[in-house]
Write an enzyme that holds these catalytic residues in place. Structure first.
Site, PDB file in Angstrom:
ATOM      1  N   ILE A  25       0.841  -1.200   0.000  1.00  0.00           N
ATOM      2  CA  ILE A  25       0.000   0.000   0.000  1.00  0.00           C
ATOM      3  C   ILE A  25       0.872   1.244   0.000  1.00  0.00           C
ATOM      4  CG2 ILE A  25      -1.734   1.332   1.266  1.00  0.00           C
ATOM      5  CD1 ILE A  25      -2.851  -1.312   2.322  1.00  0.00           C
ATOM      6  N   ALA A  26       1.763   1.362   0.972  1.00  0.00           N
ATOM      7  CA  ALA A  26       2.623   2.544   1.066  1.00  0.00           C
ATOM      8  C   ALA A  26       3.774   2.244   2.010  1.00  0.00           C
ATOM      9  CB  ALA A  26       1.827   3.748   1.558  1.00  0.00           C
ATOM     10  N   THR A  32       6.640  -0.434   6.222  1.00  0.00           N
ATOM     11  CA  THR A  32       5.869  -0.538   4.982  1.00  0.00           C
ATOM     12  C   THR A  32       4.539  -1.199   5.311  1.00  0.00           C
ATOM     13  OG1 THR A  32       7.879  -0.759   3.651  1.00  0.00           O
ATOM     14  CG2 THR A  32       5.822  -1.466   2.635  1.00  0.00           C
ATOM     15  N   VAL A  33       3.471  -0.682   4.734  1.00  0.00           N
ATOM     16  CA  VAL A  33       2.136  -1.234   4.972  1.00  0.00           C
ATOM     17  C   VAL A  33       1.686  -2.006   3.734  1.00  0.00           C
ATOM     18  CG1 VAL A  33      -0.270  -0.721   5.512  1.00  0.00           C
ATOM     19  CG2 VAL A  33       1.555   0.648   6.538  1.00  0.00           C
ATOM     20  N   LYS A  48       1.629  -4.088   8.845  1.00  0.00           N
ATOM     21  CA  LYS A  48       2.654  -3.054   8.953  1.00  0.00           C
ATOM     22  C   LYS A  48       3.967  -3.766   9.283  1.00  0.00           C
ATOM     23  CE  LYS A  48       1.962   1.070  10.707  1.00  0.00           C
ATOM     24  NZ  LYS A  48       2.509   2.026   9.703  1.00  0.00           N
ATOM     25  N   ASP A 142       1.559  10.925  17.930  1.00  0.00           N
ATOM     26  CA  ASP A 142       1.773  11.256  16.519  1.00  0.00           C
ATOM     27  C   ASP A 142       0.441  11.400  15.777  1.00  0.00           C
ATOM     28  OD1 ASP A 142       3.346  11.875  14.320  1.00  0.00           O
ATOM     29  OD2 ASP A 142       3.637   9.790  13.725  1.00  0.00           O
TER      30      ASP A 142
END
Length: 399
Positions: A25-26, A32-33, A48, A142
């Site tokens: 995904i990203a 990284t997911v 993740k 966050d």
């Protein structure tokens, strides 16, 4: 996070003999997911996968496990659920609820600033999820648009609890490094790295300003310069940037982003109560937050579906793509000592001894065959029923 452009080497791997990595995904600086599948429960998941440099860091792994367990105990529909955590080879990973949709960042890019009623629709679940965490003694650290997910059904959910704390605990993290995203950090996080519920409140205040105006309050040439500006400057009024912003929202932002934590809302519970009072005072209408249309998650899902379709059109079992490449000859390595274990368990591309892509093909083929037989049985049943009805009618006429 950066979207994938080429096929990722982890795709088609089976983490911990259970979680199939389907498509990227990203990716970001530490993880990284991927979209994935829990092959044991046949459930879509988000994976993740942390950077491999954390695999041997026991301080990180300990904090990673603790934070994952703490978040998994929270039961709130405004929080992305955590299902599992583990480490496979050189990859610590987190298994989470897969949100079919996109991020608030992607929605802001597509649509720009939001009207007050839309801002309230985003903030309600965000503050609700934070309130549940604050009651349990957890701090996010966050809060930002990238960590707020919007489903295609209009649900808004907060993700990535505890990851900043886990990275901070890592021995590879340099002392004095400011962790978090500079634009949303509270002054105390910048000054000494400390955070409590009021730090999350500050981040939400910055988020409100951004939703109303389309940009964050502080700008600069570097993340460090952006972070340090909040030590000496207050967040400006959104109404000075966008005409028509109600003064109640200026007051909400001012109270949330006070430089002194003692002057802020005590936690997300208090801020949420004030938000509801403002929404009632202004008689703001209900609003369903739309998911972004062109999200990384949507593109990842489309890419994976196209791969499966192409494999089906070929009419043959897909070829398994190994996730590792031989980089030295067998003779280059000495045999391990008796009873010793490898430093890292390999990531397997098989499920029950079957190449995982063949497993997927066989599973889909079996499902298609089931549908065919169900159709045949239904057709025969219909014919029998029709014949019985006709015969019964004729007999009635004769009698």
């Amino acid at each position: 996070m950066v979207e994938a452009g080429t096929r990722d080497p982890l795709e088609s791997a089976l983490l911990d003999s259970r979680y199939l990595v389907q498509a990227k995904i990203a990716s970001g600086g530490t993880s990284t997911v991927y979209r994935g599948l829990d092959v044991r429960l046949d459930r879509p998941v988000a994976l993740k996968v942390m950077d491999s440099r954390y695999a041997g860091d026991e301080q990180f792994l300990t904090r990673f496990r603790l934070e994952a367990r703490a978040v998994a105990r929270l039961n709130n529909r405004a929080l992305v659920a955590v299902y599992d955590q583990g480490k496979d080879g050189r990859h610590p990973f987190l298994v989470m609820e897969l949100i079919e949709g996109g991020t608030l960042r992607e929605l802001l890019i597509e649509r720009g600033p939001m009207p007050p009623h839309a801002v309230v629709a985003v903030l309600r679940p965000v503050l609700g999820g934070l309130a549940a965490a604050h009651r349990a003694g957890l701090v996010h650290r966050d809060v930002k648009p990238e960590n707020i997910l919007i489903s295609d059904d209009g649900d808004v959910k907060l993700a990535d609890f505890g990851l900043v704390r886990a990275v901070a605990a890592a021995s590879i993290t340099s002392t004095g490094v400011i962790l978090g995203t500079a634009a949303y950090l509270s002054p105390e996080q910048v000054r000494d790295g400390n955070a409590d519920p009021r730090s999350d409140v500050y981040s939400v205040g910055v988020l409100v300003y951004e939703l109303l105006t389309g940009h964050t309050p502080f700008t600069g040439d570097s993340a460090l310069s952006i972070a340090y500006q909040r030590l000496d400057a207050d967040v400006p009024r959104a109404s000075a940037v966008i005409d028509g912003v109600p003064p109640q929202f200026d007051e909400l932002v001012a109270c949330a982003t006070a430089r002194n934590p003692a002057d802020r809302y005590a936690d997300a519970i208090a801020m949420g109560a004030d938000l509801e009072a403002i929404a009632e005072e202004l008689a703001l209408p209900e609003f369903r937050v739309p998911a972004p249309r062109n999200s990384a998650q949507h593109r990842s899902a489309a890419l994976y579906r196209s791969r499966i379709t192409q494999q089906g059109q070929l009419g043959a079992k897909p070829v398994h793509h190994p996730t590792r490449q031989l980089t030295r000859q067998p003779g280059d390595c000495s045999e391990p000592a008796s009873g010793s274990e490898p430093e890292h368990e390999p990531i397997t591309g098989q499920f029950a001894g079957i190449a995982i892509e063949e497993f997927i093909w066989a599973r889909q083929h079996a499902r298609r065959m089931v549908l065919v037989w169900v159709s045949v049985v239904l057709a025969i049943t219909g014919l029998v029923a029709s014949a019985a009805w006709t015969i019964g009618s004729n007999l009635s006429g004769l009698l």
